[in-house]
Design a protein around this motif. Structure first.
Motif: not given
Lengths: 118, 118
Positions: A7, B116-117, B34-35, A115, A103, B29, B1-3, B114, A107-113
Protein backbone atom coordinates in the motif's frame (compact mmCIF):
# COMPACT_ATOMS: atom_id res chain seq x y z
CA UNK A 1 2.58 -19.08 -4.78
CA UNK A 2 2.84 -16.37 -2.11
CA UNK A 3 1.29 -12.93 -2.49
CA UNK A 4 2.61 -9.56 -1.33
CA UNK A 5 0.50 -6.39 -1.26
CA UNK A 6 2.15 -2.98 -1.02
CA UNK A 7 0.00 0.00 0.00
CA UNK A 8 1.68 3.18 -1.21
CA UNK A 9 0.66 6.59 0.08
CA UNK A 10 3.43 8.83 -1.29
CA UNK A 11 3.18 10.61 -4.63
CA UNK A 12 5.52 9.80 -7.50
CA UNK A 13 7.75 12.86 -6.92
CA UNK A 14 7.18 13.28 -3.18
CA UNK A 15 9.94 11.12 -1.76
CA UNK A 16 11.74 7.82 -2.40
CA UNK A 17 8.83 5.61 -1.32
CA UNK A 18 7.39 4.95 -4.82
CA UNK A 19 10.86 4.05 -6.12
CA UNK A 20 11.41 1.78 -3.12
CA UNK A 21 7.94 0.21 -3.51
CA UNK A 22 8.69 -0.67 -7.12
CA UNK A 23 12.17 -2.02 -6.29
CA UNK A 24 10.58 -4.18 -3.61
CA UNK A 25 7.89 -5.32 -6.06
CA UNK A 26 10.59 -6.18 -8.62
CA UNK A 27 12.54 -8.23 -6.05
CA UNK A 28 9.40 -10.08 -4.95
CA UNK A 29 8.36 -10.79 -8.57
CA UNK A 30 11.84 -12.20 -9.23
CA UNK A 31 11.39 -14.51 -6.23
CA UNK A 32 8.14 -15.80 -7.72
CA UNK A 33 5.65 -13.82 -5.61
CA UNK A 34 2.38 -12.42 -6.87
CA UNK A 35 2.66 -8.71 -6.15
CA UNK A 36 -0.17 -6.17 -5.80
CA UNK A 37 0.41 -2.42 -5.55
CA UNK A 38 -2.45 -0.32 -4.20
CA UNK A 39 -2.01 3.45 -4.56
CA UNK A 40 -3.77 5.48 -1.88
CA UNK A 41 -3.93 9.20 -1.11
CA UNK A 42 -1.16 11.09 -2.92
CA UNK A 43 0.13 7.69 -4.07
CA UNK A 44 -2.42 7.73 -6.90
CA UNK A 45 -0.13 10.11 -8.83
CA UNK A 46 2.06 7.05 -9.50
CA UNK A 47 -0.48 5.79 -12.08
CA UNK A 48 -0.63 9.10 -14.01
CA UNK A 49 0.32 8.79 -17.69
CA UNK A 50 2.86 11.13 -19.28
CA UNK A 51 5.29 11.59 -16.39
CA UNK A 52 8.55 13.12 -17.57
CA UNK A 53 10.95 13.88 -14.70
CA UNK A 54 14.29 15.34 -15.75
CA UNK A 55 16.48 14.26 -12.84
CA UNK A 56 14.51 11.65 -10.95
CA UNK A 57 13.53 8.06 -11.71
CA UNK A 58 10.58 7.81 -14.11
CA UNK A 59 8.09 6.01 -11.87
CA UNK A 60 5.60 5.54 -14.71
CA UNK A 61 8.19 3.80 -16.88
CA UNK A 62 9.31 1.52 -14.01
CA UNK A 63 5.68 0.75 -13.16
CA UNK A 64 4.83 -0.13 -16.78
CA UNK A 65 7.87 -2.38 -16.97
CA UNK A 66 6.88 -4.26 -13.80
CA UNK A 67 3.27 -4.58 -14.95
CA UNK A 68 4.61 -6.46 -17.98
CA UNK A 69 6.27 -8.83 -15.50
CA UNK A 70 3.01 -9.40 -13.61
CA UNK A 71 2.65 -6.53 -11.12
CA UNK A 72 -1.03 -5.77 -10.48
CA UNK A 73 -1.75 -2.09 -9.84
CA UNK A 74 -4.91 -0.49 -8.49
CA UNK A 75 -5.63 2.98 -7.15
CA UNK A 76 -8.27 4.44 -4.86
CA UNK A 77 -10.98 6.01 -7.03
CA UNK A 78 -11.93 8.65 -4.45
CA UNK A 79 -8.29 9.78 -4.13
CA UNK A 80 -7.78 9.67 -7.92
CA UNK A 81 -10.87 11.67 -8.82
CA UNK A 82 -10.04 14.19 -6.07
CA UNK A 83 -6.77 14.81 -7.93
CA UNK A 84 -8.33 14.87 -11.38
CA UNK A 85 -7.02 11.45 -12.39
CA UNK A 86 -9.60 9.41 -14.35
CA UNK A 87 -9.37 6.11 -16.27
CA UNK A 88 -8.16 7.90 -19.41
CA UNK A 89 -5.35 9.57 -17.42
CA UNK A 90 -4.06 6.32 -15.92
CA UNK A 91 -1.43 3.89 -17.17
CA UNK A 92 -3.20 1.23 -19.26
CA UNK A 93 -3.90 -1.80 -17.09
CA UNK A 94 -4.02 0.11 -13.80
CA UNK A 95 -7.41 -0.25 -12.18
CA UNK A 96 -9.04 2.77 -10.59
CA UNK A 97 -10.91 0.86 -7.93
CA UNK A 98 -12.08 1.00 -4.36
CA UNK A 99 -10.87 0.34 -0.83
CA UNK A 100 -13.85 -1.88 -0.09
CA UNK A 101 -13.51 -4.17 -3.11
CA UNK A 102 -10.07 -4.05 -4.68
CA UNK A 103 -7.86 -3.31 -1.65
CA UNK A 104 -9.83 -5.65 0.65
CA UNK A 105 -9.45 -8.46 -1.89
CA UNK A 106 -5.73 -7.72 -2.36
CA UNK A 107 -5.27 -7.89 1.42
CA UNK A 108 -7.41 -11.00 1.93
CA UNK A 109 -5.41 -12.83 -0.78
CA UNK A 110 -2.04 -11.77 0.67
CA UNK A 111 0.51 -13.54 2.80
CA UNK A 112 2.09 -10.19 3.71
CA UNK A 113 0.93 -6.56 3.51
CA UNK A 114 3.38 -3.65 3.66
CA UNK A 115 2.33 -0.01 4.01
CA UNK A 116 4.63 2.75 2.82
CA UNK A 117 3.60 6.02 4.38
CA UNK A 118 5.34 8.92 6.15
CA UNK B 1 -4.43 -15.32 4.14
CA UNK B 2 -5.29 -12.10 5.95
CA UNK B 3 -8.59 -11.95 7.86
CA UNK B 4 -7.86 -9.40 10.59
CA UNK B 5 -6.13 -6.02 10.61
CA UNK B 6 -5.22 -3.40 13.14
CA UNK B 7 -4.42 0.11 11.93
CA UNK B 8 -2.02 2.32 13.90
CA UNK B 9 -2.75 6.03 13.55
CA UNK B 10 0.32 8.11 14.45
CA UNK B 11 -0.57 11.53 13.03
CA UNK B 12 -2.90 14.26 14.33
CA UNK B 13 -6.11 15.15 12.50
CA UNK B 14 -6.67 17.98 9.99
CA UNK B 15 -3.06 19.14 9.42
CA UNK B 16 -2.57 16.43 6.81
CA UNK B 17 -4.58 13.73 5.06
CA UNK B 18 -2.90 10.91 6.98
CA UNK B 19 -5.18 10.22 9.94
CA UNK B 20 -8.31 10.66 7.79
CA UNK B 21 -6.88 8.23 5.23
CA UNK B 22 -5.92 5.72 7.92
CA UNK B 23 -9.30 5.77 9.65
CA UNK B 24 -11.11 5.57 6.30
CA UNK B 25 -8.90 2.62 5.41
CA UNK B 26 -9.88 0.82 8.65
CA UNK B 27 -13.56 1.61 8.06
CA UNK B 28 -13.48 0.46 4.43
CA UNK B 29 -11.97 -2.88 5.38
CA UNK B 30 -14.69 -3.79 7.89
CA UNK B 31 -17.35 -2.45 5.50
CA UNK B 32 -15.98 -4.65 2.69
CA UNK B 33 -17.34 -7.85 4.18
CA UNK B 34 -14.08 -9.49 3.06
CA UNK B 35 -11.95 -8.60 6.11
CA UNK B 36 -13.46 -9.99 9.34
CA UNK B 37 -11.84 -7.72 11.91
CA UNK B 38 -10.51 -4.17 11.52
CA UNK B 39 -9.57 -2.30 14.69
CA UNK B 40 -7.58 0.89 15.37
CA UNK B 41 -4.92 2.16 17.76
CA UNK B 42 -4.45 5.91 18.25
CA UNK B 43 -0.90 6.57 19.42
CA UNK B 44 1.81 9.27 19.50
CA UNK B 45 0.25 12.42 17.95
CA UNK B 46 -2.54 10.17 16.68
CA UNK B 47 -4.20 10.47 20.11
CA UNK B 48 -5.36 13.98 19.10
CA UNK B 49 -7.90 12.14 16.90
CA UNK B 50 -9.58 10.91 20.11
CA UNK B 51 -10.20 14.40 21.48
CA UNK B 52 -13.88 15.16 22.14
CA UNK B 53 -15.62 18.33 20.95
CA UNK B 54 -13.78 18.65 17.63
CA UNK B 55 -15.22 21.28 15.29
CA UNK B 56 -13.68 20.59 11.87
CA UNK B 57 -16.43 22.55 10.15
CA UNK B 58 -14.61 25.68 11.36
CA UNK B 59 -11.88 24.95 8.81
CA UNK B 60 -14.03 23.15 6.25
CA UNK B 61 -12.50 19.73 6.86
CA UNK B 62 -14.30 16.35 6.99
CA UNK B 63 -15.00 15.13 10.52
CA UNK B 64 -12.75 12.56 12.14
CA UNK B 65 -15.43 12.04 14.82
CA UNK B 66 -17.91 10.90 12.12
CA UNK B 67 -15.46 8.21 10.99
CA UNK B 68 -14.83 7.13 14.59
CA UNK B 69 -18.60 6.88 15.14
CA UNK B 70 -18.95 4.80 11.96
CA UNK B 71 -16.14 2.48 13.06
CA UNK B 72 -17.86 2.00 16.41
CA UNK B 73 -21.19 1.34 14.64
CA UNK B 74 -19.47 -1.56 12.84
CA UNK B 75 -18.24 -2.86 16.22
CA UNK B 76 -14.61 -1.94 15.61
CA UNK B 77 -12.47 -1.40 18.70
CA UNK B 78 -10.59 1.88 18.95
CA UNK B 79 -7.71 1.85 21.42
CA UNK B 80 -5.87 4.95 22.61
CA UNK B 81 -2.52 4.96 24.44
CA UNK B 82 -2.86 6.43 27.93
CA UNK B 83 0.73 7.69 28.25
CA UNK B 84 0.46 9.57 24.94
CA UNK B 85 -2.78 11.24 26.08
CA UNK B 86 -1.17 12.29 29.38
CA UNK B 87 1.93 13.69 27.65
CA UNK B 88 -0.36 15.92 25.59
CA UNK B 89 -2.68 16.75 28.51
CA UNK B 90 -5.73 15.42 26.69
CA UNK B 91 -8.45 14.48 29.18
CA UNK B 92 -11.71 14.69 27.20
CA UNK B 93 -11.89 11.67 24.90
CA UNK B 94 -14.69 10.52 22.58
CA UNK B 95 -17.03 7.99 24.23
CA UNK B 96 -16.36 4.35 23.50
CA UNK B 97 -12.62 4.70 22.88
CA UNK B 98 -10.70 2.23 25.06
CA UNK B 99 -7.74 3.81 26.83
CA UNK B 100 -4.89 1.33 27.33
CA UNK B 101 -1.40 1.43 28.81
CA UNK B 102 1.36 1.11 26.20
CA UNK B 103 2.61 -2.15 27.76
CA UNK B 104 -0.70 -3.78 26.78
CA UNK B 105 -0.25 -2.90 23.10
CA UNK B 106 2.08 -5.82 22.34
CA UNK B 107 -0.54 -8.35 23.50
CA UNK B 108 -3.27 -6.62 21.48
CA UNK B 109 -1.18 -6.55 18.29
CA UNK B 110 -0.60 -10.29 18.52
CA UNK B 111 -4.34 -10.89 17.93
CA UNK B 112 -4.16 -9.65 14.30
CA UNK B 113 -2.88 -11.08 11.02
CA UNK B 114 -1.51 -7.73 9.83
CA UNK B 115 -0.55 -4.36 11.33
CA UNK B 116 -1.04 -1.34 9.05
CA UNK B 117 0.51 2.03 9.89
CA UNK B 118 -0.65 5.51 8.92
Amino acid sequence: MKTLTIILKSGSMMNMDPNFALKLADAALKKGYNVNLFCYGEGVTVIKKGQNPKRFPNIEKICRNLMEKGLKVAACSTCSIARGIYEEDAIEGCKIGSLTNDLSQFIADSDRVITLTR
Amino acid sequence: MVKSLITLILKPPYGSEDSFAGLMFALSQIASGIIEKSDVVLMHDGVYNAKANQKPEAIGMPSIIDIINNLQAFGCKIYCIEEDLKEREIEDVVDGIEIIKSEKLKDILEEYDEIITF
